[in-house]
Motif scaffolding. Structure first.
Motif: not given
Length: 721
Positions: A70, A136-139, A165, A395
């Motif tokens: 990220k 978190d799930e944004t990675w 994601s 998502k």
């Protein structure tokens, strides 16, 4: 002085904000991998009389090498702690850091943090904790890392590698590794114990699940533990489904906990040699879901049915939604699909739905139907359709869409010359446990589920921005629906026939395709009425004896406004189990059976599961068709409330949503409603025009009215029911 106070407040706010960011860190992994890993662990706990009993289908595994990364833009330098399950390297802007650092310093400015993790035994996972740099799930993650070094010596990706994601279960404790995930337990005691032979039988009062704990165990020899959902089963040392043998050689008292959790109400423990034990207790194992949905009415028997259904469902809600707690404890897709629907009217636990869908699907390439069952592949698609309808979580749909595509490609490749599906080697067409139910030829029920799955694909393709796919799947669905009615509708029988063999309709009419056609809304109004009279209310059509398909039969009748009839059926069917002493609902119930016949199934005297998830369907029926709450657009942005007493004097309850619980009270004179979400439409049938303060009453037809429900407001509607 004012400026100083302002600076202090800013500093405090900044500190609190940093703490808030820090609290958001969670363990992450390649999406679906922990779901697959943990489902493998759970499903391979099954035993039959001490023998390991593995699943019937191919089991996939996690990716053993995963890249996580990220980009961050930091206002100031930041220390970041690293927790990793596996062997790993760490890079900042493509430059590797030596060793296996437990913390790193990231300079101010824009930087890319990368971790590559290898783990053959467990799922590669990371937990990154800084003030603002958190996992978190944004990675983004990938299992096919193809980095290239360009002329400047910098790392870049020019290979078309797919980054997705990260997955997570919101595991926020960095010291607890994901592979060690366990459900919580709480100690419970038996309510009654009686001496029998060289031991005792302990009654825990009701169906339960957990680990048996033996107290004060000593001596030399064997302690045999026989489990029973019924007392008869626990006493049958040679026929009970599950047991434990404990071999000991100790002369001081010591407590022992059995290594595997089991389902039981009764536990029969017997000693051999000089072995003795003081007593047994249990560690009750449970899923920590929140009890949100509720139902209560003027009918005490119905209230008991609801409460036992909810307890049954909770017992079968574990790391995933499973079929039953005694025997299989597997993630069967058909069972899980019903659990999703019950979940939306009880716990509204979206993470367990997502975990189960990911675990069922596994990895590419697809080599067989889910659980090897044709209809179970279709239930998987339907589960995604409903998940989006109830949660609005676009998502997840986008993330899982590629796995939907590959499964549908597999199914499309198995069509016959007529463009229909029929049994092929390696398939299991299940439909239902029913005597003399033909699975030969082109079964109408399978084509109906296929059409609905194609409709789901078209919807999800739009959400995933696959315009071409949306058009393709929509066209496929329309062609197949038209073909179903052309080939299976029998005008004389006013129903869809069960199957076609050698390109000809069979004479057989069953309930399955016909009842699904009603709540799929595939029939015209005239066809619906004809099917109701000629199939659903026709005693000459073979009856359904499993709660599994009673679920859909009663839903179809509710969709046709037959709530008074369905209420009687619920009281007869589920009430019949209660009258026989059930403390949870069964895999199958036939009121014609007597005594211990109710315990038998699959040719075994205690083969039947007395706690099966598909037995808990009143949760769904009462929430959707009596309280009458259901979404009309995804995530309850809009919804309807259409209470139907079905012969009750009054009822009240709550239906959960992602943004809070919708409350409904209904009697024959008054309806009370409040909602924390969306825009609702209260539909009321009344002999006189309803009266309500703060809302407009619109008459849509003679005796039918609608009232708009706004979030955050309480409504009391007076009417003549």
């Amino acid at each position: 002085m004012k400026n100083l106070k302002k600076l202090i407040l800013i500093a405090i706010f900044t500190c609190l904000a940093a703490q808030l960011f820090a609290q958001k860190a969670t363990w992450i992994w390649y999406p679906g991998d922990l779901d697959i890993y943990m489902s493998n662990v759970m499903q391979n706990r099954r035993t039959e009389r001490g023998a390991f009993f593995p699943v019937f289908w191919k089991m996939d595994s996690h990716y053993v090498l995963v890249d996580f990364h990220k980009e961050f833009n930091l206002a100031q330098s930041e220390e970041v702690k690293l927790f990793v399950e596996g062997t790993y390297n760490v890079k900042i802007d493509g430059q590797a850091i030596a060793g296996f650092p437990k913390s790193i310093q990231i300079p101010a400015g824009k930087h890319k943090l990368s971790l590559k993790v290898y783990n053959q035994a467990h799922v590669p996972a990371i937990f990154v904790q800084g003030k603002t740099v958190v996992s978190d799930e944004t990675w983004l993650t990938t299992f096919e890392d193809k980095e290239w070094i360009d002329a400047s010596g910098k790392t870049s990706d020019k290979s078309g590698t797919t980054f997705v994601s990260a997955g997570s279960w919101n595991l926020t404790d960095p010291t607890k590794l994901p592979s060690q995930f366990k459900l919580p337990v709480v100690a419970q005691s038996a309510v009654k114990t009686e001496k029998i032979n060289n031991g005792s039988v302990s009654d825990f009062g009701k169906e339960t699940f957990g680990f048996i704990k033996v107290h004060g165990l000593k001596g030399k020899g064997r302690l045999s533990i026989y489990y029973g959902e019924s007392k008869e089963e626990a006493l049958s040392t040679d026929k009970c489904e599950t047991l434990d043998y404990l071999y000991i050689d100790r002369y001081q008292k010591k407590d022992s906990i059995m290594p595997l959790s089991k389902a039981f109400r009764y536990v029969n423990y017997q000693s051999e040699g000089s072995v003795s034990a003081d007593s047994v207790s249990m560690l009750y194992e449970y899923a920590p879901v929140t009890e949100r949905g509720s139902f209560k009415s003027s009918d005490e028997e119905l209230n008991k049915i609801y409460d036992v259904a909810k307890y049954t469902f909770h017992l079968n809600t574990r790391e995933f939604f499973i079929d039953g707690i005694k025997r299989d404890r597997w993630v069967w897709s058909g069972d899980a699909y019903q659990s999703y629907l019950m979940n939306y009217y009880s716990f509204f636990d979206a993470p367990t739905v997502k975990r189960t869908l990911l675990a069922q699907r596994g990895k590419d390439p697809v080599t067989a139907h889910i659980n090897t069952i044709m209809d179970y592949s279709f239930y998987w698609f339907l589960g995604i359709y409903d998940y989006y309808k109830f949660t609005g979580d676009q998502k997840f749909v986008q993330d899982i869409y590629p796995r939907m595509q590959s499964l549908m490609t597999y199914i499309d490749g198995r069509k016959n010359k007529n463009g229909l599906l029929e049994w092929m080697p390696g398939d299991w067409i299940f439909i239902d446990w029913a005597d003399k139910l033909s699975k030969d030829g082109e079964v109408s029920f399978e084509q109906l589920l296929y059409a609905r799955s194609l409709e789901t694909m078209a919807l999800c393709a739009k959400l995933a921005n696959d315009t071409e796919g949306a058009v393709k799947y929509d066209q496929q669905a329309k062609v197949l629906k038209a073909k179903i009615f052309e080939l299976y509708w029998n005008q004389q029988k006013s129903a869809l026939v069960h199957s076609r063999i050698d390109d000809k309709q069979t004479d057989n009419v069953t309930r399955y395709a016909n009842m699904f056609g009603i709540f799929f809304d595939y029939f015209s109004p005239e066809q619906k009425l004809a099917v109701k009279e000629n199939v659903l209310l026709n005693d000459k059509v073979a009856k359904i004896t499993t709660p599994y398909m009673r679920f859909y039969e009663l839903e179809a009748l509710c969709a046709m406004g037959e709530q008074p009839y369905v209420l009687k059926e619920m009281k007869n069917y589920w009430g019949g189990m209660l009258k026989l002493g059930a403390t949870s609902f069964w895999e199958e119930y036939n009121p014609d059976k007597k005594g211990t016949e109710h315990l038998a199934m699959y040719g075994r005297p205690f083969g039947k599961s007395l706690c099966h998830a598909w037995g808990a369907s009143p949760i769904y029926l009462l929430g959707k068709y009596y309280l009458g709450v259901q979404p009309t657009t995804p995530g309850y942005e809009t919804y309807t409330i259409e209470p139907n007493l079905g012969g009750l004097a009054w009822m009240e309850g709550k239906v959960p949503t992602a943004n809070g619980d919708i409350s409904v009270y209904c009697s024959k004179q008054e309806i009370k409603v409040s909602s924390p979400t969306g825009i609702g439409k209260l539909k009321v049938k009344s002999k006189t025009r309803p009266v309500v303060k703060g809302a407009e009453v619109r008459e849509v037809s003679k005796g039918s009215y609608e009232i708009t429900i706004e979030k955050g407001k309480n409504y009391s509607v007076k009417y003549s029911g």
